[in-house]
Motif scaffolding. Sequence first.
Motif: not given
Length: 85
Positions: A59-81
């Motif tokens: 996302i904007d050049g920042q490596h988020i990781g894989g599917s589990d990493d993306l889902a974890a980021l969303d659960r923590k409220g970090g994906l939307d921002p």
Amino acid sequence: MAKVEIYTKAFCPYCTRAKQLLTAKGADFEEYDITMGGPKRAEMLERAPGRTTVPQIFIDGQHIGGSDDLAALDRKGGLDPLLAA
């Protein structure tokens, strides 16, 4: 909206799950299919050192990781921002 890139392979359930989450968030993304390898696979390996599995999400050049990493980021409220940037 942020620039979202996702490296995928055909028939990958984790890729499907990650794309479904991004779509549910209203995010447009650029998908790179690396099923047959090639220069995009080499690019992914360079951008995500040590990661050989798919999906790999940026996302904007920042490596988020894989599917589990993306889902974890969303659960923590970090994906939307990140997507709103």
